[in-house]
Design a protein around this motif. Structure first.
Motif, PDB file in Angstrom:
ATOM      1  N   ILE A  62       0.810  -1.191  -0.002  1.00  9.07           N
ATOM      2  CA  ILE A  62       0.098   0.001   0.083  1.00  9.07           C
ATOM      3  C   ILE A  62       1.020   1.201   0.083  1.00  9.07           C
ATOM      4  O   ILE A  62       0.208   2.247  -0.181  1.00  9.07           O
ATOM      5  N   HIS A  63       2.166   1.102   0.101  1.00  5.76           N
ATOM      6  CA  HIS A  63       2.862   2.342   0.166  1.00  5.76           C
ATOM      7  C   HIS A  63       4.097   2.416  -0.876  1.00  5.76           C
ATOM      8  O   HIS A  63       5.179   1.971  -0.212  1.00  5.76           O
ATOM      9  N   THR A  64       4.002   2.706  -1.998  1.00 10.16           N
ATOM     10  CA  THR A  64       5.178   2.797  -2.890  1.00 10.16           C
ATOM     11  C   THR A  64       5.023   4.307  -3.533  1.00 10.16           C
ATOM     12  O   THR A  64       4.175   5.056  -3.292  1.00 10.16           O
ATOM     13  N   HIS A  65       6.254   4.424  -3.989  1.00  7.21           N
ATOM     14  CA  HIS A  65       6.634   5.752  -5.000  1.00  7.21           C
ATOM     15  C   HIS A  65       6.847   5.261  -6.202  1.00  7.21           C
ATOM     16  O   HIS A  65       7.813   6.017  -6.866  1.00  7.21           O
ATOM     17  N   TYR A  66       6.231   4.432  -7.127  1.00  5.71           N
ATOM     18  CA  TYR A  66       6.587   4.255  -8.300  1.00  5.71           C
ATOM     19  C   TYR A  66       5.969   4.999  -9.526  1.00  5.71           C
ATOM     20  O   TYR A  66       6.236   4.703 -10.470  1.00  5.71           O
ATOM     21  N   GLY A  90       1.595   6.906  -5.494  1.00 12.53           N
ATOM     22  CA  GLY A  90       1.117   8.498  -5.395  1.00 12.53           C
ATOM     23  C   GLY A  90       1.239   8.812  -3.674  1.00 12.53           C
ATOM     24  O   GLY A  90       0.252   9.640  -3.231  1.00 12.53           O
ATOM     25  N   ASN A  91       1.884   8.053  -2.810  1.00 11.69           N
ATOM     26  CA  ASN A  91       1.702   8.396  -1.360  1.00 11.69           C
ATOM     27  C   ASN A  91       2.465   9.628  -0.899  1.00 11.69           C
ATOM     28  O   ASN A  91       3.132  10.160  -1.980  1.00 11.69           O
ATOM     29  N   CYS A  92       2.318  10.301   0.197  1.00  9.18           N
ATOM     30  CA  CYS A  92       2.872  11.262   0.692  1.00  9.18           C
ATOM     31  C   CYS A  92       2.555  12.722   0.238  1.00  9.18           C
ATOM     32  O   CYS A  92       3.464  13.446   0.085  1.00  9.18           O
ATOM     33  N   SER A  93       1.526  12.816  -0.586  1.00 10.35           N
ATOM     34  CA  SER A  93       1.151  14.155  -1.158  1.00 10.35           C
ATOM     35  C   SER A  93       1.596  14.464  -2.338  1.00 10.35           C
ATOM     36  O   SER A  93       1.383  15.447  -3.174  1.00 10.35           O
ATOM     37  N   ILE A 114      12.053  14.986  -2.017  1.00  9.43           N
ATOM     38  CA  ILE A 114      11.376  14.398  -0.828  1.00  9.43           C
ATOM     39  C   ILE A 114      11.627  12.724  -0.985  1.00  9.43           C
ATOM     40  O   ILE A 114      12.055  12.174  -0.088  1.00  9.43           O
ATOM     41  N   GLU A 115      11.551  12.399  -2.466  1.00 10.53           N
ATOM     42  CA  GLU A 115      11.505  10.969  -2.459  1.00 10.53           C
ATOM     43  C   GLU A 115      12.996  10.274  -3.080  1.00 10.53           C
ATOM     44  O   GLU A 115      13.267   9.311  -3.456  1.00 10.53           O
ATOM     45  N   ASP A 116      14.059  11.169  -3.222  1.00  7.66           N
ATOM     46  CA  ASP A 116      15.233  10.950  -3.753  1.00  7.66           C
ATOM     47  C   ASP A 116      15.267  10.315  -5.075  1.00  7.66           C
ATOM     48  O   ASP A 116      15.838   9.159  -5.206  1.00  7.66           O
ATOM     49  N   SER A 434       6.617   0.449   2.830  1.00  7.15           N
ATOM     50  CA  SER A 434       7.807  -0.055   2.223  1.00  7.15           C
ATOM     51  C   SER A 434       8.387   0.949   1.487  1.00  7.15           C
ATOM     52  O   SER A 434       9.647   1.106   1.446  1.00  7.15           O
ATOM     53  N   ASP A 435       7.903   2.186   0.950  1.00  8.54           N
ATOM     54  CA  ASP A 435       8.473   3.296   0.517  1.00  8.54           C
ATOM     55  C   ASP A 435       9.369   2.694  -1.073  1.00  8.54           C
ATOM     56  O   ASP A 435      10.284   3.394  -1.505  1.00  8.54           O
ATOM     57  N   ALA A 436       8.945   1.582  -1.471  1.00  6.89           N
ATOM     58  CA  ALA A 436       9.241   1.013  -2.686  1.00  6.89           C
ATOM     59  C   ALA A 436       9.317   2.051  -3.805  1.00  6.89           C
ATOM     60  O   ALA A 436       8.274   2.694  -4.042  1.00  6.89           O
TER      61      ALA A 436
HETATM   62 ZN   LIG Z   1       6.394   7.696   1.155  1.00  8.65          ZN
END
Ligand SMILES: [Zn+2]
Length: 554
Positions: A62-66, A90-93, A114-116, A434-436
């Motif tokens: 439920i928590h990726t930044h793909y 689409g997490n973290c705004s 923010i997500e490097d 996970s921040d994948a």
């Molecule tokens: Zn995040």
């Protein structure tokens, strides 16, 4: 019985409901599960003998930044390799839509910071041929290897409507109405919810747009997305200060009660620096639950281990002004700046701020002959032997390698097995965070799914396999409104993972240079995953991807 396309026989079936596992067969017809239990022979065009293996619903992350990566890599590697069949991004705004023509630079700057994910990677890999959120989804939909749940980023939405004012003030009624209309359109086009942030700062050290929203805006947005019949609000709390984080949780309770949507706070971690913050946060979730709010936290099984290479990016260095400034330079200038003796005293004094983390660091990959004797050794020990401070030894080793030396911080945050097990077992905590796809030059978040089973089920026996699978599948599908997925039952979508419970593991981190824009990332290659099936199609078999691209926007 209808003709089956695929039959997996003799598996130990862990069906995602949390109920006891059982032995049997699962038949698939088209994209759905057609039979569970004993399936008579001779029907399926493809048979897999799963003797000794576990068959579970495909895992949900439920928590990726793909969001950027999916533009050049529809498989969202390496998540499928870790059994993931549905990833929420689409997490973290932060999202890459909606975006006005010619205005992508701001979204790229925030996301990079923010997500490097580096700006050259965006330039090479993300075409920005869309404006609306629906157009972005249409762009990524073709050829998806896994299912994607897409949150709309509140900061992107607010910037789209308010421009630079989004980082100055509350919104007018008209601006709120416009944001709500855009969010409703995005939900109609297939978005799964909204993400916001109470903590992040942008490339200019300014709070991101979502942090300027007042309660009328947040309630209006939650109610707008709830009109679609589903919707989740994901948020990053102000984790720097536990009192603020507790206020955030109370506010999420209010938002949930006002709109009916589930609110998801990510992450909750246990850390020696945070003391009992995690315990107080869990108690606050319970209070909101008693008041009728649906507020959950996310936490991950992974110890929050990080790697630092001064040739890459590192959020650990954001708070050190000189280091942060130098990290923004191109590599040749960066080498000169870090090496200039005139900067040494300032770098060392700032570097002492992260000394507690550097104490947990060891030297990983090295490149020069001079550094070879230090590989694998503790930075603290080396500093002691050489009689220099931790930041100094870090700088010297890095300079000898053209800044490419790997420093591995291990076991400092979210490391205590008892505390982490308690968090991961709490009914108001979802496995997530996970921040994948983010911070890719510092760690690989993909792999948390395997790691939950490897570490918390097999090694430490903190959770049954049935419960771990439920946490990664049925529970998330139910709470996050992901219809007809997450359990093995007739009529459900055939998202499945077949694995060996004795060997499943996330695998070691490797550093590879396969990111567009000449960039690098950490990857993990899972062990013990035999096959991953997405919407009835075998997408990964024994570590190799097939040609199947059956993923959908869910
Ligand atoms: Zn995040």
């Amino acid at each position: 019985m209808a003709e089956l396309d695929l039959c997996i026989r003799n598996a130990r079936i862990v069906d995602g409901t949390g109920g006891p596992s059982f032995f049997g067969d699962v038949g698939v017809a088209g994209d759905r599960i057609a039979a569970v239990g004993r399936v008579e022979g001779g029907f399926a065009s493809r048979e897999i003998d799963a003797h000794g293996l576990v068959l579970a619903p495909g895992f949900i992350d439920i928590h990726t930044h793909y969001d950027p990566q999916i533009c050049w890599d529809r498989l969202a590697t390496p998540s499928i390799e870790h059994g993931v069949t549905t990833a929420v991004m689409g997490n973290c705004s932060l999202t890459l839509a909606p975006v006005k023509p010619g205005q992508s630079a701001k979204l790229v700057a925030m996301f990079s910071r923010i997500e490097d994910i580096k700006a050259p990677t965006f330039a090479a890999g993300v075409p920005f041929t869309w404006e609306s959120f629906g157009e972005y989804l249409a762009h990524i939909r073709a050829g998806l290897g896994l299912n994607i749940g897409a949150l709309v980023g509140h900061s992107a939405l607010r910037w789209y409507v308010m421009g630079a004012d989004s980082q100055e003030r509350v919104a007018t009624d008209a601006e709120i109405a416009q944001m709500c209309r855009l969010l409703e359109e995005a939900m109609a086009a297939g978005a799964i919810g909204l993400s916001t942030s109470y903590v992040d700062i942008d490339e200019n050290m300014k709070p991101v747009p979502s942090r300027f929203a007042d309660m009328r805006e947040k309630i209006a947005l939650c109610q707008a997305m709830a009109k679609s019949g589903r919707g989740v609000l994901q948020t990053v709390p102000y984790f720097i200060d536990v009192e603020e984080q507790l206020k955030n949780i109370a506010e999420l309770g209010e938002l949930s009660r006002a709109s009916g949507v589930l609110c998801s706070l990510a992450p909750i971690v246990s850390s020696p620096l945070g003391g009992d913050a995690w315990r107080r946060s869990l108690a606050a979730l319970e209070v909101e639950r008693e008041k009728g709010g649906r507020v959950y936290a996310q936490s991950m099984p992974r110890t929050f281990d990080l790697n630092i290479r001064l040739s890459e990016t590192s959020f650990l260095l954001f708070g050190l002004p000189t280091w942060n400034r130098f990290m923004g330079l191109a590599l040749p200038e960066r080498v000169t700046a870090f090496g200039d003796r005139a900067n040494r005293a300032q770098l060392v004094s700032e570097g002492m701020l992260i000394a507690p983390l550097l104490m947990a660091a060891s030297v990983g990959e090295v490149f020069s002959a001079a550094n070879r004797p230090f590989a694998g050794r503790s930075l603290l020990q080396i500093a002691g032997e050489l009689g220099v401070s931790l930041p100094e030894v870090m700088l010297d080793l890095a300079l000898a390698d053209g800044l490419r030396t790997e420093f591995c911080i291990r076991g400092a945050i979210h490391a205590n097995i008892e505390s982490v097990a308690e968090i991961l077992s709490h009914p108001l905590v979802h496995i997530g965070a996970s921040d994948a796809g983010a911070h890719i030059a510092q760690f690989c978040g993909a792999g948390d799914t395997c790691y939950l089973i490897e570490r918390f089920v097999r090694e430490h026996k903190k959770m049954s396999l049935e419960r771990a699978v439920e946490r990664l599948t049925g529970e998330l599908a139910r709470d996050w409104g992901i219809a007809d997925r997450g359990v093995i039952a007739e009529g459900k979508f055939a998202d499945l993972v077949l694995f060996d419970p004795e060997t499943i593991a996330r695998g070691p981190e490797v550093f590879v240079g396969d990111v567009p824009g000449d960039a690098n990332r950490y990857l993990r290659r899972a062990k013990g995953i035999e096959a991953v099936i997405v919407n009835g199609e075998i997408t990964l078999e024994r570590g190799s991807y097939t040609a199947a691209r059956a993923g959908r926007i869910i």
